[in-house]
Design a protein around this motif. Sequence first.
Motif, PDB file in Angstrom:
ATOM      1  N   PHE A 351       0.836  -1.201   0.000  1.00 44.51           N
ATOM      2  CA  PHE A 351       0.000   0.000   0.000  1.00 44.51           C
ATOM      3  C   PHE A 351       0.877   1.260   0.000  1.00 44.51           C
ATOM      4  N   LEU A 352       1.917   1.266   0.836  1.00 43.94           N
ATOM      5  CA  LEU A 352       2.843   2.415   0.842  1.00 43.94           C
ATOM      6  C   LEU A 352       3.549   2.538  -0.508  1.00 43.94           C
ATOM      7  N   GLY A 353       3.810   1.374  -1.114  1.00 45.34           N
ATOM      8  CA  GLY A 353       4.480   1.365  -2.411  1.00 45.34           C
ATOM      9  C   GLY A 353       3.660   2.049  -3.501  1.00 45.34           C
ATOM     10  N   ILE A 354       2.342   2.052  -3.333  1.00 44.15           N
ATOM     11  CA  ILE A 354       1.483   2.723  -4.324  1.00 44.15           C
ATOM     12  C   ILE A 354       1.853   4.207  -4.405  1.00 44.15           C
ATOM     13  N   PHE A 355       2.111   4.802  -3.225  1.00 46.09           N
ATOM     14  CA  PHE A 355       2.490   6.222  -3.212  1.00 46.09           C
ATOM     15  C   PHE A 355       3.838   6.422  -3.899  1.00 46.09           C
ATOM     16  N   VAL A 356       4.758   5.489  -3.608  1.00 49.12           N
ATOM     17  CA  VAL A 356       6.089   5.586  -4.208  1.00 49.12           C
ATOM     18  C   VAL A 356       5.980   5.532  -5.727  1.00 49.12           C
ATOM     19  N   SER A 357       5.205   4.558  -6.196  1.00 48.32           N
ATOM     20  CA  SER A 357       5.088   4.352  -7.628  1.00 48.32           C
ATOM     21  C   SER A 357       4.414   5.551  -8.302  1.00 48.32           C
ATOM     22  N   LEU A 358       3.344   6.033  -7.689  1.00 49.34           N
ATOM     23  CA  LEU A 358       2.662   7.189  -8.283  1.00 49.34           C
ATOM     24  C   LEU A 358       3.535   8.447  -8.240  1.00 49.34           C
ATOM     25  N   GLY A 359       4.534   8.418  -7.357  1.00 50.94           N
ATOM     26  CA  GLY A 359       5.477   9.537  -7.284  1.00 50.94           C
ATOM     27  C   GLY A 359       6.279   9.712  -8.567  1.00 50.94           C
ATOM     28  N   PHE A 360       6.259   8.713  -9.442  1.00 54.13           N
ATOM     29  CA  PHE A 360       6.934   8.844 -10.744  1.00 54.13           C
ATOM     30  C   PHE A 360       5.946   9.208 -11.833  1.00 54.13           C
ATOM     31  N   GLY A 361       4.670   9.290 -11.472  1.00 56.61           N
ATOM     32  CA  GLY A 361       3.655   9.611 -12.478  1.00 56.61           C
ATOM     33  C   GLY A 361       2.857  10.817 -12.023  1.00 56.61           C
ATOM     34  N   VAL A 362       1.577  10.578 -11.700  1.00 59.80           N
ATOM     35  CA  VAL A 362       0.687  11.698 -11.382  1.00 59.80           C
ATOM     36  C   VAL A 362       1.169  12.531 -10.200  1.00 59.80           C
ATOM     37  N   TRP A 363       1.911  11.928  -9.289  1.00 61.90           N
ATOM     38  CA  TRP A 363       2.383  12.695  -8.129  1.00 61.90           C
ATOM     39  C   TRP A 363       3.848  13.081  -8.232  1.00 61.90           C
ATOM     40  N   SER A 364       4.334  13.220  -9.451  1.00 63.06           N
ATOM     41  CA  SER A 364       5.761  13.517  -9.581  1.00 63.06           C
ATOM     42  C   SER A 364       6.099  14.900  -9.020  1.00 63.06           C
ATOM     43  N   GLY A 365       5.082  15.727  -8.819  1.00 61.96           N
ATOM     44  CA  GLY A 365       5.352  17.048  -8.249  1.00 61.96           C
ATOM     45  C   GLY A 365       5.466  17.017  -6.726  1.00 61.96           C
ATOM     46  N   VAL A 366       5.126  15.876  -6.129  1.00 61.07           N
ATOM     47  CA  VAL A 366       5.147  15.799  -4.670  1.00 61.07           C
ATOM     48  C   VAL A 366       6.573  15.564  -4.177  1.00 61.07           C
TER      49      VAL A 366
END
Length: 442
Positions: A351-366
């Motif tokens: 579940f935490l990994g979902i945030f990590v992975s999205l950090g390279f896509g839609v959440w790359s600005g985070v």
Amino acid sequence: MAREQWGTKLGFMLAAMGSAVGLGNIWRFSFVAGNNGGGAFLLLYLGCVFLIGIPLLLTEVSIGRKAKSDVVGSYQKLAPKTPWFFTGFFGIFSAFLILSFYAVVAGWSLYYFFHYITGDFFQAPGEGGFGAVFGGFISQGWQPLFWTALFMAMVIFIVVSGVKRGIETANKIFMPLLALLLIVLAVFSLSLDGAMEGLKFLFQPDWSAFSKPSIYVQALGELFSLSLGMGALLTYGSYLSDDKKLPGAAIGIGLMDTFFAVISGLVIFPAVFAFSIDPSSGPPLVFITLPTIFEQMPLGGIVGLIFFFALSLAALSSAISILEVPTAYFMRLFNWTRKKSSITVGSIMFFLGIFVSLGFGVWSGVTPIGDRNILDSMDYIASNILLPLGGLSMALFVGWYFRKSTALKAVDLKDDLFGGVWYGIVKFIVPVVILIIFVSSL
Ligand code: PHE
């Protein structure tokens, strides 16, 4: 129920090596060595392994073997009614952080492996080469998560199967196989025209590097790639019986970790220089630079296949040891079965990994910390803060909380020259050195 144990001492050693040898050895070590004086760095690093790494490794494993409990429980047992058990929480916390991003990167490795099996990646599909392939893949939503989930499922499967039947058996297969695959790749890489340049990058000593303070900090920082400080080795040590002697095992583990790091360098740098490409490190090196080289190389498709298989194995054997840290803790705390504990912990990490992975896509600005993305921020907290604190606390615990005779007995040393040197190192040198790395990395 009796506590689980390793079948053999060799099984324990292979599992500990499996923990230590991971992504860090393959994509970081040789690059850092090449850029910090080559052979001079290697000598310095070996010195650090013997002076600090192996003594600390011995210390960590001995805490687990003495207490026969998990990272938190070990301190509660050996030092009841004291705050030492907080050391264990650093470990639990870093395990959650590290595995949730480790699994994302390992998922990328599985994805590449799969596409080498099908042959799709023998040549970069589409325009823009592997830079575009990699960038396009990691920025998607579901695709990378599928591979992360697959990887976590494999890790959980092995941990659920138990210490002896799961973790030990897996490492008994993985580690010799990993060594074989890397040696085959290294021989091939060294046979390429122009391989000499890569050897020079790795080994040619630049003694002037010793005058730069940064080289010492880099060498010391690499020591944490021995899996120290989290409690993975402590937990593995807790499955050892008292008749298995520790010093020889610690030396073997420390040396083999260095061996795997150097062999990885022999795989990567002769090829990189044979194709006149500027070396880099980390994900871009393995997911963009190397596939670009493989596509131009004779038999490159097969080389790529073997390489990503090896990378996935190295990641898997490390990931198992990370999952085992909180798994063992929750088994004791809530009286859960191994199955319930590892599936619960593994699912939270995914579940935490979902945030990590999205950090390279839609959440790359985070960018939670400085200009670091989600993965780098988690890595920063774990590797630069929690692991050094964990390692520091372990050294202080054995060096200052135990009496000298207790400490020596815990690691199977006598009060002679060796024992005295080890004790002095753990009591004084390791704490000072860790504080130096800690402060300089902040
Ligand atoms: N040592 C592993 C690597 O080099 C990672 C790891 C860190 C494993 C901490 C366990 C504990 O990739």
